[in-house]
Design a protein around this motif. Structure first.
Motif, PDB file in Angstrom:
ATOM      1  N   ALA B  72      46.530  -3.103  15.480  1.00 51.27           N
ATOM      2  CA  ALA B  72      45.270  -2.754  14.815  1.00 51.27           C
ATOM      3  C   ALA B  72      45.480  -1.923  13.559  1.00 51.27           C
ATOM      4  O   ALA B  72      44.707  -2.013  12.606  1.00 51.27           O
ATOM      5  CB  ALA B  72      44.361  -2.001  15.783  1.00 51.27           C
ATOM      6  N   ALA B  73      46.537  -1.118  13.524  1.00 51.97           N
ATOM      7  CA  ALA B  73      46.753  -0.237  12.374  1.00 51.97           C
ATOM      8  C   ALA B  73      47.667  -0.865  11.324  1.00 51.97           C
ATOM      9  O   ALA B  73      48.221  -0.181  10.475  1.00 51.97           O
ATOM     10  CB  ALA B  73      47.317   1.104  12.832  1.00 51.97           C
ATOM     11  N   THR B  74      47.811  -2.187  11.383  1.00 46.79           N
ATOM     12  CA  THR B  74      48.594  -2.884  10.361  1.00 46.79           C
ATOM     13  C   THR B  74      47.746  -3.026   9.098  1.00 46.79           C
ATOM     14  O   THR B  74      46.564  -3.371   9.173  1.00 46.79           O
ATOM     15  CB  THR B  74      48.992  -4.287  10.875  1.00 46.79           C
ATOM     16  N   THR B  75      48.352  -2.751   7.959  1.00 48.42           N
ATOM     17  CA  THR B  75      47.561  -2.780   6.714  1.00 48.42           C
ATOM     18  C   THR B  75      47.350  -4.213   6.242  1.00 48.42           C
ATOM     19  O   THR B  75      48.111  -5.122   6.577  1.00 48.42           O
ATOM     20  CB  THR B  75      48.257  -2.001   5.581  1.00 48.42           C
ATOM     21  N   HIS B  76      46.309  -4.363   5.403  1.00 44.98           N
ATOM     22  CA  HIS B  76      46.021  -5.672   4.805  1.00 44.98           C
ATOM     23  C   HIS B  76      47.234  -6.172   4.031  1.00 44.98           C
ATOM     24  O   HIS B  76      47.582  -7.348   4.097  1.00 44.98           O
ATOM     25  CB  HIS B  76      44.824  -5.578   3.843  1.00 44.98           C
ATOM     26  N   ALA B  77      47.890  -5.256   3.321  1.00 45.10           N
ATOM     27  CA  ALA B  77      49.034  -5.651   2.489  1.00 45.10           C
ATOM     28  C   ALA B  77      50.170  -6.179   3.358  1.00 45.10           C
ATOM     29  O   ALA B  77      50.827  -7.168   3.003  1.00 45.10           O
ATOM     30  CB  ALA B  77      49.511  -4.469   1.654  1.00 45.10           C
ATOM     31  N   ASP B  78      50.411  -5.517   4.497  1.00 42.47           N
ATOM     32  CA  ASP B  78      51.491  -5.976   5.373  1.00 42.47           C
ATOM     33  C   ASP B  78      51.177  -7.359   5.945  1.00 42.47           C
ATOM     34  O   ASP B  78      52.069  -8.195   6.090  1.00 42.47           O
ATOM     35  CB  ASP B  78      51.712  -4.973   6.513  1.00 42.47           C
ATOM     36  N   ILE B  79      49.938  -7.594   6.276  1.00 37.88           N
ATOM     37  CA  ILE B  79      49.557  -8.904   6.806  1.00 37.88           C
ATOM     38  C   ILE B  79      49.708  -9.969   5.724  1.00 37.88           C
ATOM     39  O   ILE B  79      50.240 -11.054   5.966  1.00 37.88           O
ATOM     40  CB  ILE B  79      48.114  -8.880   7.352  1.00 37.88           C
ATOM     41  N   ALA B  80      49.283  -9.623   4.514  1.00 37.82           N
ATOM     42  CA  ALA B  80      49.341 -10.602   3.418  1.00 37.82           C
ATOM     43  C   ALA B  80      50.767 -11.025   3.108  1.00 37.82           C
ATOM     44  O   ALA B  80      51.007 -12.145   2.664  1.00 37.82           O
ATOM     45  CB  ALA B  80      48.675 -10.014   2.168  1.00 37.82           C
TER      46      ALA B  80
END
Lengths: 799, 259
Positions: B72-80
């Motif tokens: 849940a605390a994964t950032t948008h940038a890391d997912i992208a």
């Protein structure tokens, strides 16, 4: 760039005309700028304001009992405490058509009777910390009785509208007209074979300087002396207005400092109530007090820009020549008269209605109106973008209506080229005399860069393929370096508009320059140093520019209206001329020659026709160690000048926008933007280009993105960056820029000014381009309200 | 722009965070990009912030039993930028890269965005379209909530008081699945005026989800019927009528991208 710089034929420029990197950028880009908020004084306190939540409300009561008992609170003042203090003044008196002076209701430091716009200040809370001040401000209980409000200038001027000030009938501050008698203009309009009529709104903009307004005031009881640090564009003017008109304290007992300032765009010219109030408080509490606007406060209390409702008509003869222009504008002043709020829609707007055209009959009529909104004043361009928008929208629309090419229509109506030296200046129908111009030149250059014929082919092809491409033109003129003082005085200005420049040569030949201009992003420390270094033949490293401190600089009128180089730069040049003249006398004495026989070039004083010479630094040392020295000469090498120009300067240019409009969504994509600007001689091409880039971004911002949105209750509904759309880099293509140089004939540098040009020229080009795109798809649309949001463009296509 | 005073606790584990939450008017702080602005405007005045941004168990992306599991605390940038996402769930990479701007993507988290349930957020449409489940943990342990049952209204979700989102689980779409996220951004905030996520499975089944146009994101597999039932949002930038028009345009764009 070796012509027209006054250095003499044998002194090549080493700095003038070169893109010297900005000397101030090292501190700015490394986080070492020193802004007002960075200044913390011993025993510092912090202020927070209680501001009206209503656009118009009677203040029934203000209860500070609970707040006063909160932790850390030093003092709380309400309108009652400062009821005897004057309000902040307006700097320009405009008269009604019948000659009576404009209505000038008091703009109090804190309101007592009623609040007149959302954000109007009701109380100031001072505490040991910003947090405590804010907490206590929340605890001040204000009882309001809400009253009906009006935000629209036209509606506010109608009988029966709610009054902002009870003693200003119909909310009208003044009505005003300029140009030819209206009967003559009507007759010419009636004789026209075609009249183009356009009704539109030039929407309200919020300046959004990145550094919010910030003030830190302190009072020294021992010396009975005040210091005010203020994020301002003109500290001397603030001192004069605050001392003489508001607080009634002696000017020599006040020092005003404007250190690094993070952008102004006009909004930091004005003397704000908070500046005077904090100065007043600093004496009452005996401690320094600082206030830094929150961003939401900036939205609500920095003076806004534009906000005109206009009907404009342009008449043409059979041949497409303009025969008459008639303009009626309702200008929104907001709830109070800001410092220059009165002159922006009148003398800075009406006077530009000639544009670049030979229009023989012009009448501009302005009604300036109070409303229940934030005050409106000068914002980058100040009146000139509004005038340009009137003219340039009319030109492209008229061309479309008459089925002629908008470019041909302009060429047909341009004022022919004139240099202002061998040919006289151009006398307009609206009071001004243009200095020099070559209007054909900038449009020709712009068309070349665009590849106009190819574009029209591409546009046809695109339309065939169901795509909407459009091109829009704007050929603008503006007036910078507003002057001379005697003329602006006769028009109602309550200030002179000269500038001060002092050049102090130190004994070692190093030079300190004190300028009354103020840099808040313009790069004066670089541009002025380039001029001084070349004129004195020394290194730029040996020149230090000092600005923004009444304790150091004799006087100053500050920076606005693209005036710094043309007026402030010239004041410095005048002082340099005095330095050189005195230097020649010292050199003549040392070289045993006549002063008339001394030349100064490349940093050396030389006896004409000989190799006998003395470097500048030796002359400087001699001036301060005057052992071998002319009997009739004072020691020292330090001169000041006050320069009051003979006329405004008149930069001009051609801006061209190419857009694509998405048929399905109405979304506008800016494909190209071409700017050809003529700002006279150029000292630093990189800085000029930067100014054009920034101005163009703001101008396009108005066309496509920005606009204050008030609801009918007078609430500013988009007072945050989540809603108010500031343009970003990815909204723009790479600009294609070029310059043409037509020197200003009446200042020694031949410069005209570049600060506002981009914002003045660009807006109508973009709107014209969108309309051209719609026209190419068969949508007959006269106007789309700015900003041209996707929905507004989409709706325009549904009709 | 100064919030009222509050306590701050940095939790090291999910259990610690849940325990801390049960204490009065507390709020979870993850990326803080929605909560902190509201606090600075004093629209939100929690007495305590429980910071979960350092709980390593809540971060990262992994493949597990045919599912992609995103902390849940994964950032948008890391997912992208995560390879696994790009390879097996590209619509998440596409969608994450369209959120806000670089600073927002570097701070904001997927769990924070879902729990906040902004009507114009991007993640709600994305998780709906891919049949995700939201894994939450509270005092009574963990539970899984289907995305289709998660968004219950304006800024409201099926999360119970003191429940924390710990992961987002997405069944890995079969080979040959096509998916896209098409977004019309508000130019200032870059939130979605209309966001349309479409996933088309090899068997022809097509999931459609919208965000930005009504109180909360929703599935609209039978798009025509779904859109005719929507009460469209309206604001100074885009009217309900325009949103309705854009919804159709963006649905078409999305469908064209997956056929």
């Amino acid at each position: 760039m070796s012509t027209n710089n006054g250095n003499g034929a044998d002194a090549p420029n080493r700095f003038i005309g070169k893109s010297v990197k900005r000397v101030e950028d090292k501190r700015f880009t490394t986080g070492h700028g020193r802004y007002t908020d960075d200044i913390v004084l011993p025993h510092q306190t912090y202020a927070a304001f209680v501001r009206s939540q209503y656009a118009h409300a009677k203040i029934v009561s203000v209860n500070i009992t609970t707040a006063k008992a909160m932790p850390g609170v030093v003092a709380i003042y309400t309108g009652a405490h400062v009821a005897e203090v004057n309000g902040v003044p307006c700097g320009w008196q405009v008269n009604f058509k019948n000659g009576t002076p404009m209505k000038e209701p008091k703009h109090p430091l804190l309101v007592t009777d009623k609040a007149r716009h959302v954000g109007d200040a009701i109380a100031i809370v001072i505490a040991r910390s910003k947090e405590e001040a804010e907490d206590a401000a929340q605890a001040v209980e204000v009882k309001y009785e809400e009253l009906p409000c009006e935000i629209d200038a036209f509606k506010a001027a109608q009988p029966g509208a709610p009054l902002v000030h009870d003693d200003v009938p119909n909310n009208i501050c003044y009505d005003w007209a300029l140009g030819n008698p209206i009967d003559e203009v009507n007759a010419a309009m009636n004789s026209a074979s075609h009249v183009t009529t356009l009704e539109f709104v030039n929407q309200r903009l919020i300046p959004n300087a990145i550094e919010p307004r910030c003030y830190n005031a302190s009072y020294d009881r021992i010396h009975d002396h005040y210091t005010l640090y203020t994020s301002s564009q003109n500290p001397h003017v603030i001192r004069l207005l605050m001392c003489a008109f508001v607080l009634g304290i002696p000017e020599h007992k006040v020092r005003v400092v404007s250190p690094d300032v993070g952008g102004g765009f006009g909004s930091k010219i004005f003397h704000y109530t908070e500046e005077a109030l904090l100065t007043w408080c600093s004496k009452h509490i005996g401690r320094p007090v600082k206030w830094t606007a929150e961003r939401s406060e900036s939205f609500l209390t920095d003076a806004h820009g534009r906000d005109h409702i206009t009907k404009a008509e342009m008449g043409f003869d059979n041949d497409g020549k303009i025969v008459a222009l008639r303009v009626k504008t309702y200008a929104n002043l907001g709830a109070y008269l800001s410092t220059f709020g009165s002159c922006v829609p009148s003398y800075l707007h009406g006077t530009l209605m000639q544009g670049l055209y030979t229009t023989p009959k012009i009448n501009i009529d302005v009604t300036a109106v109070f409303t229940h909104t934030t005050a409106v004043d000068a914002y980058r361009g100040a009146g000139r973008p509004e005038a340009t928008y009137v003219l340039e929208r009319l030109m492209d629309l008229a061309a479309h209506e008459m089925k002629v090419d908008p470019v041909e229509l302009r060429f047909k109506n341009f004022i022919p080229p004139f240099d202002g030296v061998t040919q006289p200046g151009y006398q307009t129908q609206v009071a001004l005399q243009y200095d020099s111009g070559n209007y054909h030149g900038v449009l020709e250059k712009g068309l070349q860069m665009l590849g106009y014929d190819d574009f029209r082919k591409a546009q046809k092809e695109a339309a065939h393929n169901g795509k909407l491409l459009g091109v829009g033109f704007s050929t603008y003129i503006e007036a910078c370096g507003i002057a001379p003082s005697s003329v602006v005085g006769s028009l109602g200005a309550r200030a002179g508009l000269f500038e001060f420049g002092q050049v102090r040569v130190q004994p070692t030949g190093k030079v300190t320059v004190f300028t009354g201009s103020h840099s808040h992003g313009q790069g004066h420390e670089t541009t002025f140093a380039q001029v001084v270094a070349d004129k004195l033949g020394i290194s730029m490293d040996d020149v230090h520019i000092v600005h923004g401190d009444t304790g150091k600089i004799g006087f100053g009128m500050g920076t606005y209206g693209s005036r710094s180089l043309a007026v402030g730069g010239t004041a410095i040049v005048k002082s340099i001329e005095k330095i050189i003249e005195k230097g020649k006398k010292i050199a003549a004495h040392l070289l045993e020659a006549s002063a008339d026989d001394i030349d100064f070039a490349n940093g050396n004083f030389t006896v004409k026709g000989t190799d006998k010479s003395i470097p500048f630094a030796n002359i400087a040392l001699t001036a301060y160690v005057p052992h071998k020295y002319p009997d009739d000469l004072e020691p020292g090498l330090d001169f000041s000048s006050f320069y009051d120009p003979a006329n405004f300067t008149y930069p001009f240019g051609c801006h061209i926008a190419v857009v694509e409009v998405d048929k399905e969504t109405g979304k506008v994509t800016l494909k190209r933007f071409i700017a050809v600007d003529d700002v006279g001689n150029i000292i630093n091409p990189m800085i000029v280009e930067g100014q054009i880039h920034g101005g163009v971004a703001q101008g396009i911002g108005q066309a496509l993105f920005e606009g204050a949105e008030y609801d009918n209750n007078g609430q500013l509904t988009n007072a945050s960056y989540m809603d108010y759309c500031m343009p970003r880099a990815d909204d723009f293509p790479m600009y294609e820029t070029a310059t043409q140089i037509t020197p200003c004939p009446h200042n020694p540098l031949g410069v005209k000014g570049a600060g506002e040009a981009g914002a003045i020229g660009s807006t109508p080009a973009v709107v014209n381009a969108v309309l051209d795109a719609l026209w190419s798809g068969g949508h007959e649309v006269k106007d789309i309200r700015m900003p041209l949001t996707s929905e507004r463009v989409w709706r325009a296509m549904q009709n | 722009m100064i919030p009222v005073a509050f306590d701050y606790q940095k939790a090291k584990t999910v259990d610690e965070a849940i325990a801390a939450l049960s204490n009065g008017n507390s709020k979870i702080l993850a990326g803080g990009h929605s909560l902190l602005p509201a606090m600075k405007l004093r629209m939100s005045q929690p007495s305590k912030l429980v910071d979960i941004s350092s709980i390593s168990a809540l971060k990262g992306i992994k493949e597990e039993d045919g599912e992609i599991v995103i902390g849940a605390a994964t950032t948008h940038a890391d997912i992208a930028s995560e390879k696994l996402i790009k390879n097996k769930l590209s619509i998440f990479a596409e969608g994450a890269s369209m959120i806000g701007d670089v600073q927002v993507r570097n701070h904001g988290t997927i769990g924070g965005s879902l729990a906040h349930a902004d009507p114009a957020g991007d993640w709600p449409a994305l998780v709906l379209a891919v049949d995700a489940t939201i894994e939450a943990q509270g005092k009574n342990g963990k539970r899984r909530i289907k995305a289709t049952e998660f968004f219950t209204g304006l800024f409201s979700t099926a999360l119970q008081e003191n429940e924390i989102i710990i992961a987002i689980r997405v069944p890995i779409p079969p080979e040959g699945t096509k998916a896209t996220y098409q977004k019309f951004s508000q130019p200032a905030s870059r939130f979605a005026i209309v966001g349309c996520a479409v996933v088309r499975f090899p068997d022809g089944k097509t999931n459609i989800a919208f965000t930005g146009i009504s109180d909360n994101a929703f599935r609209a597999d039978n798009a025509e019927a779904a859109l005719s039932a929507v009460i469209f949002l309206s604001d100074h930038y885009a009217s309900a009528e325009y949103r309705k028009h854009l919804a159709k345009v963006y649905l078409k764009k999305a469908l064209q991208a997956v056929v």
